[in-house]
Design a protein around this motif. Structure first.
Motif, PDB file in Angstrom:
ATOM      1  N   GLN A  36       0.797  -1.227   0.000  1.00  0.00           N
ATOM      2  CA  GLN A  36       0.000   0.000   0.000  1.00  0.00           C
ATOM      3  C   GLN A  36       0.830   1.278   0.000  1.00  0.00           C
ATOM      4  O   GLN A  36       0.469   2.241  -0.678  1.00  0.00           O
ATOM      5  CB  GLN A  36      -0.989   0.000   1.169  1.00  0.00           C
ATOM      6  N   ASP A  37       1.944   1.331   0.723  1.00  0.00           N
ATOM      7  CA  ASP A  37       2.751   2.553   0.715  1.00  0.00           C
ATOM      8  C   ASP A  37       3.354   2.783  -0.666  1.00  0.00           C
ATOM      9  O   ASP A  37       3.428   3.923  -1.144  1.00  0.00           O
ATOM     10  CB  ASP A  37       3.839   2.523   1.796  1.00  0.00           C
ATOM     11  N   TYR A  85       1.997   1.681  -3.463  1.00  0.00           N
ATOM     12  CA  TYR A  85       0.872   2.037  -4.319  1.00  0.00           C
ATOM     13  C   TYR A  85       0.527   3.522  -4.148  1.00  0.00           C
ATOM     14  O   TYR A  85       0.304   4.237  -5.133  1.00  0.00           O
ATOM     15  CB  TYR A  85      -0.323   1.144  -3.992  1.00  0.00           C
ATOM     16  N   ALA A  86       0.507   4.012  -2.917  1.00  0.00           N
ATOM     17  CA  ALA A  86       0.224   5.429  -2.665  1.00  0.00           C
ATOM     18  C   ALA A  86       1.279   6.313  -3.320  1.00  0.00           C
ATOM     19  O   ALA A  86       0.950   7.361  -3.901  1.00  0.00           O
ATOM     20  CB  ALA A  86       0.163   5.703  -1.164  1.00  0.00           C
ATOM     21  N   THR A  87       2.537   5.908  -3.259  1.00  0.00           N
ATOM     22  CA  THR A  87       3.618   6.670  -3.903  1.00  0.00           C
ATOM     23  C   THR A  87       3.407   6.714  -5.411  1.00  0.00           C
ATOM     24  O   THR A  87       3.573   7.760  -6.039  1.00  0.00           O
ATOM     25  CB  THR A  87       4.987   6.043  -3.567  1.00  0.00           C
ATOM     26  N   LEU A  92       0.495   6.385  -7.013  1.00  0.00           N
ATOM     27  CA  LEU A  92      -0.650   7.260  -7.266  1.00  0.00           C
ATOM     28  C   LEU A  92      -0.246   8.732  -7.193  1.00  0.00           C
ATOM     29  O   LEU A  92      -0.667   9.552  -8.016  1.00  0.00           O
ATOM     30  CB  LEU A  92      -1.768   6.991  -6.254  1.00  0.00           C
ATOM     31  N   HIS A  93       0.580   9.058  -6.200  1.00  0.00           N
ATOM     32  CA  HIS A  93       1.023  10.438  -6.023  1.00  0.00           C
ATOM     33  C   HIS A  93       1.857  10.903  -7.216  1.00  0.00           C
ATOM     34  O   HIS A  93       1.640  12.012  -7.733  1.00  0.00           O
ATOM     35  CB  HIS A  93       1.812  10.565  -4.723  1.00  0.00           C
ATOM     36  N   TYR A  95      -0.382  11.484 -10.136  1.00  0.00           N
ATOM     37  CA  TYR A  95      -1.159  12.701  -9.889  1.00  0.00           C
ATOM     38  C   TYR A  95      -0.326  13.946 -10.208  1.00  0.00           C
ATOM     39  O   TYR A  95      -0.802  14.885 -10.859  1.00  0.00           O
ATOM     40  CB  TYR A  95      -1.630  12.698  -8.432  1.00  0.00           C
ATOM     41  N   LEU A 104      -3.927  14.080  -0.818  1.00  0.00           N
ATOM     42  CA  LEU A 104      -4.731  13.427   0.214  1.00  0.00           C
ATOM     43  C   LEU A 104      -6.221  13.556  -0.046  1.00  0.00           C
ATOM     44  O   LEU A 104      -7.001  12.701   0.352  1.00  0.00           O
ATOM     45  CB  LEU A 104      -4.363  13.978   1.593  1.00  0.00           C
ATOM     46  N   LEU A 140      -7.130  10.654  -2.702  1.00  0.00           N
ATOM     47  CA  LEU A 140      -6.989   9.242  -2.360  1.00  0.00           C
ATOM     48  C   LEU A 140      -8.312   8.694  -1.843  1.00  0.00           C
ATOM     49  O   LEU A 140      -9.008   9.341  -1.083  1.00  0.00           O
ATOM     50  CB  LEU A 140      -5.903   9.046  -1.307  1.00  0.00           C
ATOM     51  N   HIS A 199      -8.860   2.123  -2.523  1.00  0.00           N
ATOM     52  CA  HIS A 199      -7.637   1.730  -3.234  1.00  0.00           C
ATOM     53  C   HIS A 199      -6.770   0.779  -2.424  1.00  0.00           C
ATOM     54  O   HIS A 199      -6.035  -0.025  -2.992  1.00  0.00           O
ATOM     55  CB  HIS A 199      -6.797   2.965  -3.579  1.00  0.00           C
ATOM     56  N   PHE A 200      -6.806   0.873  -1.123  1.00  0.00           N
ATOM     57  CA  PHE A 200      -5.854   0.177  -0.266  1.00  0.00           C
ATOM     58  C   PHE A 200      -6.433  -1.015   0.487  1.00  0.00           C
ATOM     59  O   PHE A 200      -5.711  -1.714   1.174  1.00  0.00           O
ATOM     60  CB  PHE A 200      -5.255   1.179   0.726  1.00  0.00           C
TER      61      PHE A 200
END
Length: 172
Positions: A96-97, A99-101, A103-104, A107, A118, A121, A125-126
């Motif tokens: 997940q971390d 994946y968030a990176t 996505l960022h 973006y 934020l 999100l 997604h997670f």
């Protein structure tokens, strides 16, 4: 095997977009017209090109990112059902971390502001367990092939080799 072009030549984003609940779209009238045109083009392409087809391959990261409830996933299934008698859903899960990176960075590349990420999100997604539960509820647990997207977890440490193995498609 058929990999249709009408949903997108490289990534079948239009299949995902066409399955989103109309209530979640700002311009519902324009979106519905666009979706109708796509559904017609998709049906025409498959009617024309699917003769003798044994496998229909569709792929998009947006299936996970944009389809948030069973109704949306059922819409996707309804679009594919006239041409499919069985299902295999290969779902890649990234830590997940990471994946968030990802996505960022996507973006930011699209012009978003660093501090606004934020707001964009979605917890969906997670929550991989929830995602697998939703998709299993529509396509059946036996159709699901969850895979870990991480070095060391992929066949030959290669996403393409891993997908070929996980999908069961008769590819060399």
């Amino acid at each position: 095997m058929l990999y249709p072009s009408s949903p997108g030549a490289r990534n079948h984003t239009l299949l995902a977009e066409c399955s989103i609940d109309p209530e979640r779209e700002a311009a519902a009238g324009a979106a519905e017209h666009r979706k109708r045109l796509f559904r017609e083009a998709f049906a025409s392409e498959l009617s024309r090109d699917a003769g003798g087809m044994e496998y229909l391959l569709v792929s998009s990261e947006l299936f996970h990112a944009r389809l948030w409830n069973a109704g949306e996933i059922e819409r996707l299934k309804a679009l594919l059902e006239p041409w499919c008698s069985s299902w295999r859903i290969v779902f890649y899960m990234r830590r997940q971390d990471r994946y968030a990176t990802s996505l960022h960075s996507t973006y930011l590349r699209r012009g978003g502001g660093s501090d606004a990420i934020l707001e964009t999100l979605n917890p969906h997604h997670f929550m991989y367990g929830h995602v697998l539960e939703l998709w299993s509820g529509v396509f059946g647990a036996g159709a699901m092939v969850p895979r870990v997207f991480e070095h060391g977890a992929l066949v030959d440490d290669d996403i393409v080799a891993d997908f070929v193995a996980a999908s069961g498609l008769p590819l060399p």
